[in-house]
Scaffold this motif. Structure first.
Motif, PDB file in Angstrom:
ATOM      1  N   THR A  30      38.600 -34.147  -7.056  1.00 28.07           N
ATOM      2  CA  THR A  30      39.874 -34.518  -6.422  1.00 28.07           C
ATOM      3  C   THR A  30      40.793 -33.318  -6.269  1.00 28.07           C
ATOM      4  O   THR A  30      41.544 -33.234  -5.306  1.00 28.07           O
ATOM      5  CB  THR A  30      40.598 -35.640  -7.193  1.00 28.07           C
ATOM      6  N   THR A  81      45.166 -38.990  -6.707  1.00 27.71           N
ATOM      7  CA  THR A  81      44.760 -40.339  -7.085  1.00 27.71           C
ATOM      8  C   THR A  81      45.194 -40.616  -8.516  1.00 27.71           C
ATOM      9  O   THR A  81      45.505 -39.699  -9.268  1.00 27.71           O
ATOM     10  CB  THR A  81      43.234 -40.516  -6.987  1.00 27.71           C
ATOM     11  N   THR A 137      41.092 -44.332 -10.411  1.00 32.10           N
ATOM     12  CA  THR A 137      40.410 -43.959  -9.172  1.00 32.10           C
ATOM     13  C   THR A 137      39.658 -42.647  -9.335  1.00 32.10           C
ATOM     14  O   THR A 137      38.536 -42.509  -8.858  1.00 32.10           O
ATOM     15  CB  THR A 137      41.417 -43.856  -8.012  1.00 32.10           C
ATOM     16  N   THR A 138      40.255 -41.691 -10.037  1.00 34.64           N
ATOM     17  CA  THR A 138      39.602 -40.410 -10.279  1.00 34.64           C
ATOM     18  C   THR A 138      38.320 -40.597 -11.076  1.00 34.64           C
ATOM     19  O   THR A 138      37.277 -40.029 -10.742  1.00 34.64           O
ATOM     20  CB  THR A 138      40.555 -39.452 -11.035  1.00 34.64           C
TER      21      THR A 138
END
Length: 80
Positions: free
Chosen positions: A18, A25, A29-30
């Motif tokens: 990311t 994020t 989510t990461t």
């Protein structure tokens, strides 16, 4: 134990991916990007290259996460 290792490696890979793709994020989510990227990259890397050990899995995880982010950006971003 393999599930915990997958989550830890996925979290690290997701964080690196990311940041490399300049994507902001949340933590969940990461980690999800990293774990799914680890699955994608791990399968692809083990299939294509016969390198063994955790380093190959980590490299595959980062590459898979980068691919997943690229696909996500390509298909969810509005046209410019």
């Amino acid at each position: 134990m393999p599930i915990i290792a997958l989550i830890i490696i996925g979290a690290a890979a997701g964080f690196i991916a990311t940041r490399m793709m300049k994507l902001e994020t949340d933590v969940l989510t990461t980690v999800a990007i990293g774990v799914f990227g680890a699955l994608i990259g791990g399968f692809a890397l083990r299939f294509l290259i016969t390198i063994t050990g955790w380093m190959a899995g980590f490299v595959g995880a980062v590459l898979g996460a980068l691919l997943l982010i690229w696909l996500w950006k390509a298909y969810t971003s509005p046209p410019k």
